[in-house]
Design an enzyme around this catalytic site. Structure first.
Site, PDB file in Angstrom:
ATOM      1  N   ASN A   1      -4.897  67.926 -11.415  1.00 41.25           N
ATOM      2  CA  ASN A   1      -5.553  66.995 -12.338  1.00 41.25           C
ATOM      3  C   ASN A   1      -6.607  67.754 -13.121  1.00 41.25           C
ATOM      4  OD1 ASN A   1      -6.333  64.432 -13.486  1.00 41.25           O
ATOM      5  ND2 ASN A   1      -8.144  64.492 -12.164  1.00 41.25           N
TER       6      ASN A   1
ATOM      7  N   SER B   1      -3.032  64.786 -25.301  1.00 40.99           N
ATOM      8  CA  SER B   1      -3.292  66.110 -25.898  1.00 40.99           C
ATOM      9  C   SER B   1      -3.197  67.218 -24.846  1.00 40.99           C
ATOM     10  CB  SER B   1      -4.663  66.134 -26.579  1.00 40.99           C
ATOM     11  OG  SER B   1      -5.718  66.080 -25.644  1.00 40.99           O
TER      12      SER B   1
ATOM     13  N   MET C   1      -4.942  57.577 -16.000  1.00 41.74           N
ATOM     14  CA  MET C   1      -6.134  56.804 -15.680  1.00 41.74           C
ATOM     15  C   MET C   1      -5.928  55.779 -14.563  1.00 41.74           C
ATOM     16  SD  MET C   1      -8.111  58.374 -17.607  1.00 41.74           S
ATOM     17  CE  MET C   1      -9.647  57.522 -17.706  1.00 41.74           C
TER      18      MET C   1
ATOM     19  N   HIS D   1     -10.263  67.089 -14.939  1.00 39.49           N
ATOM     20  CA  HIS D   1     -11.371  66.126 -14.938  1.00 39.49           C
ATOM     21  C   HIS D   1     -12.476  66.657 -15.835  1.00 39.49           C
ATOM     22  CE1 HIS D   1     -13.999  62.984 -13.367  1.00 39.49           C
ATOM     23  NE2 HIS D   1     -14.926  63.890 -13.199  1.00 39.49           N
TER      24      HIS D   1
HETATM   25  C1  GRF Z   1      -9.448  64.183 -21.430  1.00 39.38           C
HETATM   26  O1  GRF Z   1     -10.820  64.254 -21.719  1.00 39.38           O
HETATM   27  C2  GRF Z   1      -9.220  64.564 -19.985  1.00 39.38           C
HETATM   28  O2  GRF Z   1     -10.235  65.397 -19.476  1.00 39.38           O
HETATM   29  C3  GRF Z   1      -9.231  63.261 -19.272  1.00 39.38           C
HETATM   30  O3  GRF Z   1      -8.567  62.388 -20.166  1.00 39.38           O
HETATM   31  C4  GRF Z   1      -8.985  62.718 -21.511  1.00 39.38           C
HETATM   32  C5  GRF Z   1      -7.871  62.462 -22.500  1.00 39.38           C
HETATM   33  O4  GRF Z   1      -6.886  63.404 -22.297  1.00 39.38           O
HETATM   34  N1  GRF Z   1      -8.584  63.351 -17.986  1.00 39.38           N
HETATM   35  P1  GRF Z   1      -5.529  63.478 -23.202  1.00 39.38           P
HETATM   36  O5  GRF Z   1      -5.916  63.740 -24.629  1.00 39.38           O
HETATM   37  O6  GRF Z   1      -4.812  62.138 -23.051  1.00 39.38           O
HETATM   38  O7  GRF Z   1      -4.788  64.628 -22.580  1.00 39.38           O
END
Ligand code: GRF
Length: 196
Positions: free
Chosen positions: A108, A14, A91, A110
Site C-alpha cells: 500500500n 494516478s 479507500m 500512504h
Molecule cells: C494518493 O495521495 C495516495 O497516497 C492515496 O490516495 C491518493 C490518490 O491516489 N493512497 P491515486 O491518484 O488514486 O493513485
C-alpha cells in the site's frame, strides 16, 4: 518467472498508472488486473486505455457486510491469479481475514511518513503539527491499518505557505516515483527499503 500484479483503486488511479507504465521491458512484474470498489472510478478508464483487464465490485450493496464484499473481491482476484496486490488509492479498510490471505504479498502507499499519521487527513495533520518534513510511505499490508513493514519512503520539505492541497500536489509525483521503485525491488524478492 514474471510476477502477476493486481492493482486496487478507488479513484483517479494516478498511482496505478505509474505502476502499470513501469512494468515493462526487463521489469520482473506485469499488471494483470485493475480492480475498484467504485464502478465509476476514473482509474478504470485509464486502465482500459492501457489494455489492462478491469473489474469493479461496488461495495455499497454489501452495506456493513465486509466479508461478503471481500468475498467478491477474492472472486475477481481468483480469476486474475495475482502474485502481488498493490493498493493504490484504495479507500476501503480490509479485514484481518483478507489481509492474512495476502500476507507478505500486498503493498500500500500512504501519504505520510509512517508511523506518523496513520489513517486519513495526513497532510492537514502534518501541517497542524508544524512538521518541517512530510512525505509518503510504501509498506506491506498487515491486519493493523497503515502499520506493516516499511518498504520505501519519499520526503518533502514543508513550506510556510503550504496547505493540505499544495502538500498533496507536491507529494503525488514523488508517490509516482516511489511506488514503482518499491514494486520493482519487491517483485524481484528484494525488501531493502527505497529511500527517496
Ligand atoms: C494518493 O495521495 C495516495 O497516497 C492515496 O490516495 C491518493 C490518490 O491516489 N493512497 P491515486 O491518484 O488514486 O493513485
Amino acid at each position: 518467472m514474471t510476477k502477476r500484479v493486481a492493482i486496487l483503486i478507488s479513484g483517479g488511479g494516478s498511482n496505478m498508472v505509474a505502476l502499470a507504465r513501469s512494468m515493462q521491458g526487463d521489469h520482473p512484474a506485469r499488471p494483470v488486473l485493475v480492480l475498484s470498489n467504485d464502478p465509476e472510478a476514473g482509474g478504470l478508464a485509464k486502465a482500459r486505455a492501457l489494455s489492462i483487464p478491469t473489474f469493479a465490485v461496488d461495495h455499497r450493496p454489501f452495506g456493513k457486510d465486509r466479508a461478503a464484499f471481500e468475498g467478491a473481491l477474492q472472486s475477481a482476484l481468483g480469476t486474475a491469479r495475482p502474485d502481488i496486490i498493490c493498493l493504490a488509492g484504495f479507500m476501503r479498510i480490509l479485514t484481518p481475514d483478507f489481509t492474512a490471505g495476502w500476507d507478505g504479498r500486498m503493498l500500500n502507499i500512504h501519504p505520510s511518513l509512517l508511523p506518523k499519521y496513520k489513517g486519513l487527513h495526513t497532510h492537514a495533520r502534518a501541517l497542524a503539527a508544524g512538521d518541517a518534513e512530510h512525505g509518503c510511505t510504501v509498506h506491506e499490508v498487515t491486519a493493523a491499518l497503515d502499520d506493516g513493514p516499511i518498504l520505501g519512503q519519499a520526503r518533502i520539505k514543508v513550506q510556510p505557505d503550504d496547505t493540505p492541497g499544495t502538500l498533496a500536489a507536491r507529494l503525488l509525483p514523488l508517490e509516482h516515483q516511489l511506488y514503482p521503485a518499491v514494486l520493482r525491488r519487491f517483485a524481484s524478492g528484494d525488501r531493502t527499503p527505497v529511500m527517496l
